[in-house]
Scaffold this motif. Structure first.
Motif, PDB file in Angstrom:
ATOM      1  N   VAL A 182       4.397   5.968  -1.209  1.00  0.00           N
ATOM      2  CA  VAL A 182       3.921   4.550  -0.876  1.00  0.00           C
ATOM      3  C   VAL A 182       2.902   3.932  -1.740  1.00  0.00           C
ATOM      4  O   VAL A 182       3.424   2.735  -2.435  1.00  0.00           O
ATOM      5  CB  VAL A 182       3.406   4.128   0.504  1.00  0.00           C
ATOM      6  CG1 VAL A 182       2.939   2.843   0.647  1.00  0.00           C
ATOM      7  CG2 VAL A 182       4.388   4.566   1.656  1.00  0.00           C
ATOM      8  N   TRP A 240       4.944  -0.358  -0.665  1.00  0.00           N
ATOM      9  CA  TRP A 240       5.732  -0.410   0.425  1.00  0.00           C
ATOM     10  C   TRP A 240       6.833  -1.169  -0.045  1.00  0.00           C
ATOM     11  O   TRP A 240       7.980  -1.036   0.533  1.00  0.00           O
ATOM     12  CB  TRP A 240       5.017  -0.769   1.712  1.00  0.00           C
ATOM     13  CG  TRP A 240       5.801  -0.568   2.949  1.00  0.00           C
ATOM     14  CD1 TRP A 240       6.417  -1.868   3.768  1.00  0.00           C
ATOM     15  CD2 TRP A 240       6.464   0.411   3.655  1.00  0.00           C
ATOM     16  NE1 TRP A 240       7.144  -1.379   4.650  1.00  0.00           N
ATOM     17  CE2 TRP A 240       7.208   0.124   4.756  1.00  0.00           C
ATOM     18  CE3 TRP A 240       6.160   2.123   3.642  1.00  0.00           C
ATOM     19  CZ2 TRP A 240       7.727   0.798   5.685  1.00  0.00           C
ATOM     20  CZ3 TRP A 240       6.775   2.661   4.148  1.00  0.00           C
ATOM     21  CH2 TRP A 240       7.460   2.217   5.583  1.00  0.00           C
ATOM     22  N   GLN A 293      11.780   3.699   3.041  1.00  0.00           N
ATOM     23  CA  GLN A 293      10.812   3.233   4.258  1.00  0.00           C
ATOM     24  C   GLN A 293      11.016   4.029   5.433  1.00  0.00           C
ATOM     25  O   GLN A 293      10.134   4.541   6.178  1.00  0.00           O
ATOM     26  CB  GLN A 293      10.902   1.852   4.309  1.00  0.00           C
ATOM     27  CG  GLN A 293      10.446   1.126   3.246  1.00  0.00           C
ATOM     28  CD  GLN A 293      10.432  -0.439   3.624  1.00  0.00           C
ATOM     29  OE1 GLN A 293      11.123  -0.875   4.376  1.00  0.00           O
ATOM     30  NE2 GLN A 293       9.885  -1.419   2.598  1.00  0.00           N
TER      31      GLN A 293
END
Length: 115
Positions: free
Chosen positions: A53, A58, A66
């Motif tokens: 991340v 993100w 994700q």
């Protein structure tokens, strides 16, 4: 033949043990989680997911990436807090609640100190 490079693991000192955990309460499950900003306290699977991340951000991860990272965090939480599964089963939106738990974990200043 090549030589063996021997690396000694870093020692954890007494001051390292003073890191305050992140306290989160979800339903009836009170969790004390390692701070995500302190690699000395993190289990390796969370450190690995966190680096992914951090490296890309993100919002720059694909949907599949994700979901994979959420799965790593959820697996860790389920291992450490088996009752969490029962609490999540009461949720109307499990993915949303998992996201809220991880978000609270990541923004540890805002978590409940009484949890």
């Amino acid at each position: 033949m090549s030589e063996i490079i021997d690396i000694t693991p870093s020692a954890i000192t007494d001051t390292d043990l003073d890191a305050k955990p992140v306290k989160i309460k979800y339903g009836s499950v009170a969790m004390q989680l390692p701070r995500l900003d302190d690699s000395r306290q993190l289990p390796i699977e969370i450190l690995t997911a966190g680096l992914s991340v951090t490296a890309r951000g993100w919002d720059n991860l694909t949907n599949d990436e994700q979901i994979g990272i959420l799965a790593v965090f959820l697996a860790y939480l389920q291992r450490e807090y088996p009752r969490l599964s029962r609490e999540l089963d009461k949720s109307g939106d499990k993915i949303k609640d998992i996201g809220l738990i991880i978000q609270a974990w990541g923004t540890w200043e805002d978590t409940d100190p009484k949890a």
